[in-house]
Design a protein around this motif. Sequence first.
Motif, PDB file in Angstrom:
ATOM      1  N   LYS A   1       7.324   8.400 -19.538  1.00 31.47           N
ATOM      2  CA  LYS A   1       8.637   8.007 -19.039  1.00 31.47           C
ATOM      3  C   LYS A   1       9.068   8.852 -17.848  1.00 31.47           C
ATOM      4  CE  LYS A   1      10.810   8.219 -23.025  1.00 31.47           C
ATOM      5  NZ  LYS A   1      11.911   8.167 -24.017  1.00 31.47           N
ATOM      6  N   PHE A   2       8.755  10.143 -17.909  1.00 26.63           N
ATOM      7  CA  PHE A   2       9.182  11.036 -16.831  1.00 26.63           C
ATOM      8  C   PHE A   2       8.298  10.911 -15.591  1.00 26.63           C
ATOM      9  CE2 PHE A   2       8.966  15.054 -14.531  1.00 26.63           C
ATOM     10  CZ  PHE A   2      10.308  15.293 -14.289  1.00 26.63           C
ATOM     11  N   THR A   3       6.996  10.787 -15.794  1.00 24.43           N
ATOM     12  CA  THR A   3       6.045  10.947 -14.696  1.00 24.43           C
ATOM     13  C   THR A   3       5.768   9.680 -13.905  1.00 24.43           C
ATOM     14  OG1 THR A   3       4.964  12.691 -15.983  1.00 24.43           O
ATOM     15  CG2 THR A   3       3.732  11.809 -14.119  1.00 24.43           C
ATOM     16  N   VAL A   4       5.720   8.531 -14.580  1.00 20.98           N
ATOM     17  CA  VAL A   4       5.251   7.306 -13.923  1.00 20.98           C
ATOM     18  C   VAL A   4       6.015   6.998 -12.636  1.00 20.98           C
ATOM     19  CG1 VAL A   4       5.227   4.794 -14.150  1.00 20.98           C
ATOM     20  CG2 VAL A   4       4.202   6.207 -15.931  1.00 20.98           C
ATOM     21  N   LYS A   5       7.324   7.133 -12.652  1.00 21.41           N
ATOM     22  CA  LYS A   5       8.107   6.779 -11.460  1.00 21.41           C
ATOM     23  C   LYS A   5       7.785   7.708 -10.291  1.00 21.41           C
ATOM     24  CE  LYS A   5      12.134   9.367 -13.227  1.00 21.41           C
ATOM     25  NZ  LYS A   5      11.565   9.647 -14.561  1.00 21.41           N
ATOM     26  N   TRP A   6       7.617   9.009 -10.574  1.00 23.30           N
ATOM     27  CA  TRP A   6       7.325   9.960  -9.500  1.00 23.30           C
ATOM     28  C   TRP A   6       5.899   9.785  -8.998  1.00 23.30           C
ATOM     29  CZ3 TRP A   6      11.754  11.239  -7.960  1.00 23.30           C
ATOM     30  CH2 TRP A   6      12.784  11.593  -8.836  1.00 23.30           C
ATOM     31  N   ALA A   7       4.975   9.535  -9.913  1.00 27.42           N
ATOM     32  CA  ALA A   7       3.581   9.342  -9.511  1.00 27.42           C
ATOM     33  C   ALA A   7       3.420   8.068  -8.689  1.00 27.42           C
ATOM     34  CB  ALA A   7       2.684   9.293 -10.746  1.00 27.42           C
ATOM     35  N   ALA A   8       4.111   6.995  -9.089  1.00 27.98           N
ATOM     36  CA  ALA A   8       4.049   5.744  -8.325  1.00 27.98           C
ATOM     37  C   ALA A   8       4.635   5.940  -6.938  1.00 27.98           C
ATOM     38  CB  ALA A   8       4.799   4.641  -9.068  1.00 27.98           C
ATOM     39  N   LEU A   9       5.721   6.679  -6.846  1.00 27.31           N
ATOM     40  CA  LEU A   9       6.335   6.951  -5.542  1.00 27.31           C
ATOM     41  C   LEU A   9       5.389   7.760  -4.662  1.00 27.31           C
ATOM     42  CD1 LEU A   9       8.820   6.668  -3.764  1.00 27.31           C
ATOM     43  CD2 LEU A   9       9.764   8.735  -4.849  1.00 27.31           C
ATOM     44  N   THR A  10       4.688   8.723  -5.258  1.00 28.62           N
ATOM     45  CA  THR A  10       3.711   9.510  -4.510  1.00 28.62           C
ATOM     46  C   THR A  10       2.604   8.617  -3.959  1.00 28.62           C
ATOM     47  OG1 THR A  10       4.147  11.438  -5.930  1.00 28.62           O
ATOM     48  CG2 THR A  10       2.117  11.459  -4.631  1.00 28.62           C
ATOM     49  N   SER A  11       2.112   7.699  -4.781  1.00 31.35           N
ATOM     50  CA  SER A  11       1.068   6.772  -4.335  1.00 31.35           C
ATOM     51  C   SER A  11       1.561   5.915  -3.169  1.00 31.35           C
ATOM     52  CB  SER A  11       0.625   5.878  -5.494  1.00 31.35           C
ATOM     53  OG  SER A  11      -0.055   6.626  -6.485  1.00 31.35           O
ATOM     54  N   LEU A  12       2.806   5.464  -3.240  1.00 30.45           N
ATOM     55  CA  LEU A  12       3.360   4.650  -2.163  1.00 30.45           C
ATOM     56  C   LEU A  12       3.521   5.470  -0.887  1.00 30.45           C
ATOM     57  CD1 LEU A  12       6.055   2.581  -4.115  1.00 30.45           C
ATOM     58  CD2 LEU A  12       3.836   1.791  -3.256  1.00 30.45           C
ATOM     59  N   VAL A  13       3.839   6.740  -1.028  1.00 31.92           N
ATOM     60  CA  VAL A  13       3.924   7.620   0.144  1.00 31.92           C
ATOM     61  C   VAL A  13       2.555   7.748   0.813  1.00 31.92           C
ATOM     62  CG1 VAL A  13       4.263  10.026   0.876  1.00 31.92           C
ATOM     63  CG2 VAL A  13       5.941   8.923  -0.620  1.00 31.92           C
ATOM     64  N   VAL A  14       1.507   7.913   0.004  1.00 32.71           N
ATOM     65  CA  VAL A  14       0.143   7.982   0.558  1.00 32.71           C
ATOM     66  C   VAL A  14      -0.202   6.684   1.284  1.00 32.71           C
ATOM     67  CG1 VAL A  14      -2.304   8.189  -0.021  1.00 32.71           C
ATOM     68  CG2 VAL A  14      -0.645   9.634  -1.180  1.00 32.71           C
ATOM     69  N   LEU A  15       0.142   5.556   0.669  1.00 31.38           N
ATOM     70  CA  LEU A  15      -0.132   4.266   1.288  1.00 31.38           C
ATOM     71  C   LEU A  15       0.635   4.125   2.604  1.00 31.38           C
ATOM     72  CD1 LEU A  15      -1.380   1.439   1.261  1.00 31.38           C
ATOM     73  CD2 LEU A  15       0.554   0.685  -0.161  1.00 31.38           C
ATOM     74  N   GLY A  16       1.905   4.490   2.590  1.00 25.93           N
ATOM     75  CA  GLY A  16       2.716   4.412   3.799  1.00 25.93           C
ATOM     76  C   GLY A  16       2.165   5.290   4.912  1.00 25.93           C
ATOM     77  N   ALA A  17       1.732   6.507   4.541  1.00 31.68           N
ATOM     78  CA  ALA A  17       1.157   7.402   5.541  1.00 31.68           C
ATOM     79  C   ALA A  17      -0.148   6.836   6.094  1.00 31.68           C
ATOM     80  CB  ALA A  17       0.906   8.778   4.926  1.00 31.68           C
ATOM     81  N   GLY A  18      -0.950   6.212   5.206  1.00 28.57           N
ATOM     82  CA  GLY A  18      -2.200   5.609   5.663  1.00 28.57           C
ATOM     83  C   GLY A  18      -1.967   4.491   6.651  1.00 28.57           C
TER      84      GLY A  18
END
Length: 473
Positions: free
Chosen positions: A450-467
């Motif tokens: 519950k705590f981690t999924v939202k932050w981890a998904a946001l991190t993945s989207l940041v990587v995608l956006g940077a790419g």
Amino acid sequence: MLTILGFAMIATFLVLIMMKKMSPIASLVLIPALFCVLVGKGAHLGDYVIEGVGNLAPTAAMLMFAIVYFGVMIDVGLFDPIVRGILRFCKADPLRIVVGTAVLAAIVSLDGDGSTTFMITVSAMYPLYKRLKMSLVVMTGVAATANGVMNTLPWGGPTARAATALKVDAADIFVPMIPALGVGLLFVFVLAYVLGRRERTRLGVLTLDDVLETETDETVTETVLVNSGGAGKGTKKSLTGGAGTGADAEPAKADGDDEGFQGLDPNRATLRPKLYWFNAGLTVALLAAMIMETLPIPVLFLLGAALALTVNFPKMADQRARVAAHAENVLNVAGMVFAAAVFTGVLTGTGMVKHMADWLVGAIPEGMGPHMGIVTGLLSLPLTYFMSNDGFYFGVLPVLAEAGSAHGVSSLEIARASLVGQALHMSSPLVPAVYVLVGMAKVEFGDHTKFTVKWAALTSLVVLGAGVLFGII
């Protein structure tokens, strides 16, 4: 029908564990067994489970002996200097502690093994989180997300799988992705800073002259001055007392139950200072052999654990005591892995995984063909969370690459985009290493999710956006 049942099975599992209606082990076993019957393949349940157990048995063996090995290294004091260094930097400031957790997890992740990263990170940071009554899900969330970004190293697994599946060079995949992954790691550090500030607001900044000095009498209450935050300036606050309130606050325990700092006891009987350099050399050699793939990782940890026990504890009684001391962690993690084998065995054996993947790929609009890199990056989030890396990279990625090639998108671009979801993948219930993390941190898997999924998904989207911004994807 298999597609719907597959998603329903995963959703049922996640809801039950997050609502704490079932334990992770029970839900990993009973939910897939039920759905196996629902799809009409109950007669094959045994075959699916045996196949799943066979596939994960090497991983379970590796985790079992890795826990014993690193447990012994913690006992003999190998990581005490690391802990001291981190604590001197962190002092008793929650913000520094959370940032230090992210930095430590990222550095240790260079060995390419998530289980090792979590064992070292938790063994170093857990005592401090417990002592200061900080939220343990913050520690597990930050560590898992940092490791997920670093898991994209060529020797970490996903990059090698993508290279193998698409028959391209791993360096050609990873090297161009470095800027985007660097942005992702920087975002993890920023996230750690934000979460640390939240913990500082909740707990205050504590002044602790020497947090390494552990009291031998646990009934003695240490007091420190709170410079800022919850208790107000100049107010005394007990380190073993209440932790304040908040959604992520850990329940306060009685002094006698606060075992958090025992691993740092400078006078513990298991310390072996004269063997420090032997243990350090053995650990470095073990990690080097892992990276060089000299032997299978389970064999390396089996040999390492046997050697560490024999040299540090020559007496049989002492060896038995050390194994018994870590037996709970071994049993919990091994149980989780074999329970997960039931889940993955049914998911794969019944064909649900294939139907789910085919449905997702087929749902891609025709007009998105020229943007298959971005599509692959977005799909990597749910697919690597609900599937094993093997299933995604060897089963789905070639299909995505084929669809991309029809619209002029290179296999290399698809391969790079496929790494985006790894930050989220490391908190998947199908990743054995995450059970090491939550088990050692004594955190409920549902709370971690519950705590981690939202932050981890946001991190993945940041990587995608940077790419996309850098023109890599």
